[in-house]
Design an enzyme around this catalytic site. Structure first.
Site, short mmCIF file in Angstrom:
data_model
loop_
_atom_site.label_atom_id
_atom_site.label_comp_id
_atom_site.label_asym_id
_atom_site.label_seq_id
_atom_site.Cartn_x
_atom_site.Cartn_y
_atom_site.Cartn_z
N ASP A 154 23.98 73.89 55.36
CA ASP A 154 22.56 74.17 55.15
C ASP A 154 22.12 73.53 53.83
OD1 ASP A 154 23.45 75.84 53.11
OD2 ASP A 154 23.05 77.69 54.22
N ALA A 155 20.91 73.82 53.40
CA ALA A 155 20.36 73.22 52.19
C ALA A 155 21.14 73.61 50.94
CB ALA A 155 18.89 73.61 52.04
#
Length: 146
Positions: free
Chosen positions: A28-29
């Site tokens: 994810d980010a």
């Protein structure tokens, strides 16, 4: 809620281990493996357990039975990151006439990253509940790790 199996953090309490490598697409980010990616890891380990036990899932389905997920619980303890080799330890327990539970321990180099439990029911092709497959009782008794 049907969950009753308590997943251990000790690999000795499990009967099978399957290893996966995390992929960049699953991050994810924040650079960690997204929480939703854990469910396919659990499924992959569960399917490999069945294959190891001599009951590949495609053969189970060919007999007209699906082992559907009724509930799942994951406790995230430490994040997984890209390109880590994850040992997914698996055990089967809490077998009833219609359900069984699978416990999981996810570790990287011996460090516990997550534990999980999934509850499964047996259904016919049209979705009607059926009695549990008799050979599943043997999985509760355990397999040789590997």
């Amino acid at each position: 809620m049907r969950l009753s199996l308590q997943p251990s953090t000790d690999p000795a309490d499990y009967h099978f281990v399957h290893q996966i490598r995390t992929r960049f697409a699953e991050t994810d980010a924040m650079g960690v493996i997204h929480h939703a990616s854990y469910l396919p890891y659990l499924e992959q380990a569960r399917v490999e357990l069945l294959r190891h036990a001599g009951h590949p899932y495609d053969e189970v389905r060919a007999e007209g039975v699906d082992l559907v997920v009724l509930e799942v619980y994951v406790r995230y303890r430490q994040p997984l990151r890209f390109d880590e080799l994850v040992d997914i330890w698996v055990t089967v327990g809490a077998l009833t006439a219609t359900t069984f539970q699978v416990g999981y321990l996810l570790q990287v180099e011996g460090e516990t990253r997550a534990t999980a439990v999934s509850v499964h029911g047996a259904v016919a092709a049209e979705g009607r509940p059926v009695r549990m497959l008799p050979w599943l009782a043997g999985l509760v008794d355990g397999l040789e790790p590997g």
